[in-house]
Design a protein around this motif. Structure first.
Motif, PDB file in Angstrom:
ATOM      1  N   GLU A  99       0.833  -1.123   0.086  1.00 29.26           N
ATOM      2  CA  GLU A  99       0.163   0.144   0.027  1.00 29.26           C
ATOM      3  C   GLU A  99       0.875   1.370   0.120  1.00 29.26           C
ATOM      4  O   GLU A  99       0.565   2.244  -0.714  1.00 29.26           O
ATOM      5  CB  GLU A  99      -0.965  -0.005   1.106  1.00 29.26           C
ATOM      6  N   ASN A 100       1.842   1.393   0.801  1.00 31.15           N
ATOM      7  CA  ASN A 100       2.837   2.346   0.606  1.00 31.15           C
ATOM      8  C   ASN A 100       3.472   2.414  -0.789  1.00 31.15           C
ATOM      9  O   ASN A 100       3.454   3.851  -1.124  1.00 31.15           O
ATOM     10  CB  ASN A 100       4.110   1.927   1.762  1.00 31.15           C
ATOM     11  N   ASP A 101       3.889   1.386  -1.170  1.00 32.12           N
ATOM     12  CA  ASP A 101       4.228   1.341  -2.570  1.00 32.12           C
ATOM     13  C   ASP A 101       3.339   2.238  -3.608  1.00 32.12           C
ATOM     14  O   ASP A 101       3.566   3.221  -4.224  1.00 32.12           O
ATOM     15  CB  ASP A 101       4.496   0.224  -3.313  1.00 32.12           C
ATOM     16  N   ASN A 102       1.922   1.781  -3.529  1.00 30.87           N
ATOM     17  CA  ASN A 102       0.771   2.394  -4.306  1.00 30.87           C
ATOM     18  C   ASN A 102       0.696   3.788  -4.288  1.00 30.87           C
ATOM     19  O   ASN A 102       0.518   4.347  -4.813  1.00 30.87           O
ATOM     20  CB  ASN A 102      -0.367   1.446  -3.807  1.00 30.87           C
ATOM     21  N   GLU A 103       0.765   4.136  -2.636  1.00 30.03           N
ATOM     22  CA  GLU A 103       0.654   5.634  -2.514  1.00 30.03           C
ATOM     23  C   GLU A 103       1.772   6.401  -3.078  1.00 30.03           C
ATOM     24  O   GLU A 103       1.565   7.481  -3.559  1.00 30.03           O
ATOM     25  CB  GLU A 103       0.564   5.921  -0.878  1.00 30.03           C
ATOM     26  N   ASP A 104       2.922   5.918  -2.964  1.00 25.40           N
ATOM     27  CA  ASP A 104       4.075   6.262  -3.491  1.00 25.40           C
ATOM     28  C   ASP A 104       3.907   6.629  -4.926  1.00 25.40           C
ATOM     29  O   ASP A 104       4.068   7.945  -5.592  1.00 25.40           O
ATOM     30  CB  ASP A 104       5.385   5.685  -3.247  1.00 25.40           C
ATOM     31  N   ASP A 105       3.413   5.711  -5.691  1.00 29.86           N
ATOM     32  CA  ASP A 105       3.270   5.759  -7.046  1.00 29.86           C
ATOM     33  C   ASP A 105       2.253   6.855  -7.374  1.00 29.86           C
ATOM     34  O   ASP A 105       2.267   7.662  -8.282  1.00 29.86           O
ATOM     35  CB  ASP A 105       2.767   4.483  -7.701  1.00 29.86           C
ATOM     36  N   ALA A 106       1.043   7.031  -6.516  1.00 30.31           N
ATOM     37  CA  ALA A 106       0.158   7.886  -6.838  1.00 30.31           C
ATOM     38  C   ALA A 106       0.606   9.206  -6.642  1.00 30.31           C
ATOM     39  O   ALA A 106       0.141  10.098  -7.575  1.00 30.31           O
ATOM     40  CB  ALA A 106      -1.207   7.618  -5.800  1.00 30.31           C
ATOM     41  N   THR A 107       1.516   9.502  -5.866  1.00 30.50           N
ATOM     42  CA  THR A 107       2.035  10.699  -5.625  1.00 30.50           C
ATOM     43  C   THR A 107       2.770  11.338  -6.776  1.00 30.50           C
ATOM     44  O   THR A 107       3.442  10.696  -7.252  1.00 30.50           O
ATOM     45  CB  THR A 107       2.393  11.190  -4.075  1.00 30.50           C
TER      46      THR A 107
END
Ligand code: SF4
Ligand code: SF4
Lengths: 370, 141, 220
Positions: free
Chosen positions: B133-141
């Motif tokens: 999920e962290n990775d996903n958030e990182d991707d989103a930003t």
């Protein structure tokens, strides 16, 4: 072994086994087999698991005195990864001069270091008897067995005397005991001593005893200091040839029809009726068989002084010192004394006869009025 | 040549332990129904002749399940024709049987996933999910 | 001294000493009796003393006289039971035969152990019965000396300890076996010097009695 730890985290047994890639299922299997080998009810398995999980790896110092290395062989020949092997891995064997690579002074240093570091906590394992006839009969790095035992025992939490030599004196102590060999318990009086006798002991009995110390402390011992779980049963009571003993069917030689039919070996010298060991149940060579199954009587190897039982091939009921010749001599002596006694009796009889006076009728008449 | 290839002629031996074990199993089964107690009988620590092992096998019969686990050598689990009675055989690396238990329960203990393992698994899974999920958030930003 | 040392001691030195005393004592006593001899009889007798002696040895071994038999029924039956029992237990148990063979050089077939075991039990019961009878019978009691009770005890103890050793009762088998052998050694040592000697003198005296009775004549 269970004192509170001030030092940095010491690895527990559970952790160690897991770090060796043994899963919790494997651990459970191990504990089940362990319970079986310790002769405990399967209901104890969860308790064993919990205790082992928490146990610390104890430091073990193994001293070998007057011995044949058979006990170490018995233990190390049990092939891995048997339970024996796993238990062996579970301890930290800090000194064993047969198994360790170092020798001489280097090895002695390792021993001194382990003793200092774990003072009061290590388990001392001893195989072999101690000569007290002359300390020079057996030395290691110039130290006599007696001195080394006393020194190492001082800091031990418990002592395991492995093999009949360490437990009871064994072969070196056999008549006429040229080295003045004694057992560990003859010298050390102030420490718990567990006698794991046998010549050699069954490997799972050695490791089962170690496992018991790891999990529940010192096991319950019999009057000779042996763990009851393994030495509580009589070979004869557990022997599968017992029905033949009952029926009075005995092999007379090692190759007669009786021997081939598996009859009782009592007359061929079996000492099973007075021997306590786990052979008949745990068996040898990974549970393959035990000596009586192979057709040879029990020689009583787990009992004190079994070498002097009067011959491995003589029936238990046969006296050890008596011969027909002794009886003949006794009879001759009896005749000699008998002749003498008879002569004396005869003389007494004759004397009585000669003292005998003939009484006349007159004399009788004279005496009667009184 | 294996050990079993050597012919050994032993007279049919009867240890007298078969009957008691059969009754112990029956008793354990009724305990399981009444109180849910998991029972275990160690057959290796009892003197048992090969004939008696065979007789016990006949008595128990074959059930639906026959599993082999790979833990510290093999372990074979066989349900008997009576539900709830299991044969558990432990083997070492050389396929020599080193333990033989009868277990009376819904499932042999060793088959269950172990609580500690489940907890560890949960922790691992939580970490992995959190990391993803962290990775996903990182991707989103 | 632990149990095994004890067992080794009773099997070794103690046994040798006991057998030496037994054999020497036995021979001594018999020699003493026989060497005393009898006066030579110069008169010619009508009957044959030898025949009379042999007849008496046999006649007293069977309940020939009905009245005597009925009067002492218990003594005779119980007596025979325990004597036969003792014979079976001592001479037909495999372990005992092995021992005897080792000393005298030959043996004989044994009975199945449970049969011998049953004999041991019957023998013990009979022995207890004769003891009770002896204590309750006024005449027998009056005639009994301490030596008679000692003889009873040293006969009974080996049976009891042997039975217990065989069945692994009470003490450890080593200890029990040791006590069993020790009790037998006690029996052996006391044997030549107590009434137990009757095992050897019984037929001698029966012969003498019979010989005297069968002589039918006067003595010179
Ligand atoms: S072979 Fe030995 S242990 Fe087995 S029944 Fe005979 S005497 Fe007893
Ligand atoms: S059968 Fe007797 S002599 Fe042989 S190993 Fe076992 S205890 Fe020792």
């Amino acid at each position: 072994m269970r004192t509170t730890q001030h030092e940095p985290h010491e690895e527990t047994l559970g952790e160690r086994l897991r770090s060796q890639g043994i899963s919790r299922r494997g651990f459970l299997k191990f504990c089940g087999l362990l319970a079986s080998s310790m002769a405990l009810a399967p209901a104890m398995v969860p308790k064993i698991a919990a205790a082992l999980e928490q146990a610390k790896r104890p430091s073990v110092i193994w001293l070998s005195f007057q011995e044949c290395t058979g006990c170490t062989e018995s233990l190390t020949r049990s092939h891995s990864p048997s339970i024996e092997g796993l238990i062996f891995d579970a301890i930290s064997l800090d000194y064993h001069h047969t198994l360790q690579a170092a020798s001489g002074y280097g090895a002695e240093e390792a021993r001194a270091e382990a003793m200092k570091e774990h003072y009061g906590k290590y388990v001392l394992v001893v195989d072999g008897s101690i000569p007290i006839g002359n300390p020079g009969f057996s030395t290691i790095a110039g130290i006599s067995n007696l001195d080394m035992l006393k020194e190492a025992a001082a800091g031990a939490a418990a002592i395991i005397a492995v093999g009949t030599c360490a437990a009871f004196g064994g072969l070196p102590k056999a008549d006429p005991n040229p080295t003045g060999a004694v057992s560990v318990a003859d010298i050390i009086k102030d420490k718990p001593i567990i006698n794991v006798s046998g010549c050699p002991p069954i490997p799972v009995v050695i490791t089962g005893t170690i496992a018991h110390i790891l999990t529940f402390g010192i096991p319950e011992l019999d009057s000779l200091g042996r763990p009851k779980a393994f030495y509580g049963q009589n070979i004869h009571d557990r022997c599968y040839r017992r029905p033949f003993y009952e029926r009075g069917l005995f092999a007379e030689t090692f190759d007669d029809e009786g021997a081939k039919a598996g009859w009782c070996l009592y007359k061929l010298g079996c000492k099973g009726p007075v021997t306590y060991n786990a052979c008949a149940t745990l068996k040898w060579n990974e549970g393959t068989s035990f000596p009586i199954e192979a057709g040879h009587g029990c020689i009583g190897c787990s009992e004190p002084n079994f070498w002097d039982f009067g011959g491995f091939y003589k029936a238990l009921s046969i006296p050890t010192g008596m011969t027909g010749q002794t009886a003949v001599y006794a009879a001759a002596a009896g005749i000699a004394v008998g002749v003498a006694a008879g002569a004396m009796n005869k003389k007494a009889k004759m004397d009585a006869d000669s003292l005998h006076k003939t009484v006349t009728v007159d004399e009788l008449n004279q005496e009667s009025p009184s | 040549m294996s050990l079993h290839a050597i012919p050994v002629h032993a007279e049919a031996a009867v240890t007298g332990n078969l009957r008691p074990v059969q009754h112990e199993i029956r008793q354990a089964l009724s305990e399981l129904i009444a109180h849910g107690t998991h029972g275990m009988i160690d057959l290796h620590s009892l003197p048992f002749s090969p004939q008696e092992y065979a007789a016990l096998d006949d008595f128990l019969g074959e059930g639906e399940i026959d599993l082999t686990l790979n833990v510290l050598g093999k372990t074979r689990l066989r349900e008997s024709s009576y539900a709830g009675i299991w044969r558990v055989e432990h083997f070492d690396d050389n396929d020599k049987r080193i333990g033989y238990f009868i277990e009376i329960g819904h499932v042999p203990e060793i088959l269950r996933s172990q609580c500690d393992d489940i907890k560890e698994g949960l922790a691992t899974m939580t970490t992995i999910l959190a990391m993803e999920e962290n990775d996903n958030e990182d991707d989103a930003t | 001294m632990n149990e095994v040392d004890f067992l080794l001691w009773v099997k070794g030195p103690a046994f040798t000493v006991a057998v030496v005393i037994f054999v020497a004592g036995l021979v001594l006593r018999l020699f003493e009796i026989l060497s005393l001899g009898r006066k030579h009889n110069f008169a010619v007798s009508k009957g044959d003393p030898m025949q009379g002696g042999l007849r008496e040895m046999w006649r007293r071994s069977i309940p020939a006289d009905k009245a005597t038999f009925e009067r002492s029924l218990f003594t005779i039956v119980a007596g025979y039971v325990f004597h036969i029992g003792l014979f079976v237990v001592i001479f037909l148990l495999a372990a005992h035969i092995a021992l005897i063979k080792s000393v005298i050089g030959f043996g004989w077939p044994n009975l199945p152990t449970p049969v011998v075991d049953a004999f041991a039990v019957v023998t013990m019961i009979a022995l207890i019965a004769v003891l009770v009878h002896r204590l309750r019978h006024p005449v027998k009691r009056f005639l009994s000396k301490p030596g008679d009770y000692v003889v009873w005890a040293v006969t009974f103890l080996p049976l009891l300890t042997g039975y217990m050793a065989y069945h692994h009762l009470l003490l450890s088998p080593q200890m029990m076996l040791g006590l069993h052998i020790l009790s037998v050694e006690l029996l052996l040592v006391l044997f030549p010097f107590t009434k137990l000697m009757h095992a050897f003198t019984l037929f001698l005296s029966r012969w003498y009695n019979g010989a005297t009775m069968g002589m039918r004549g006067v003595k010179s």
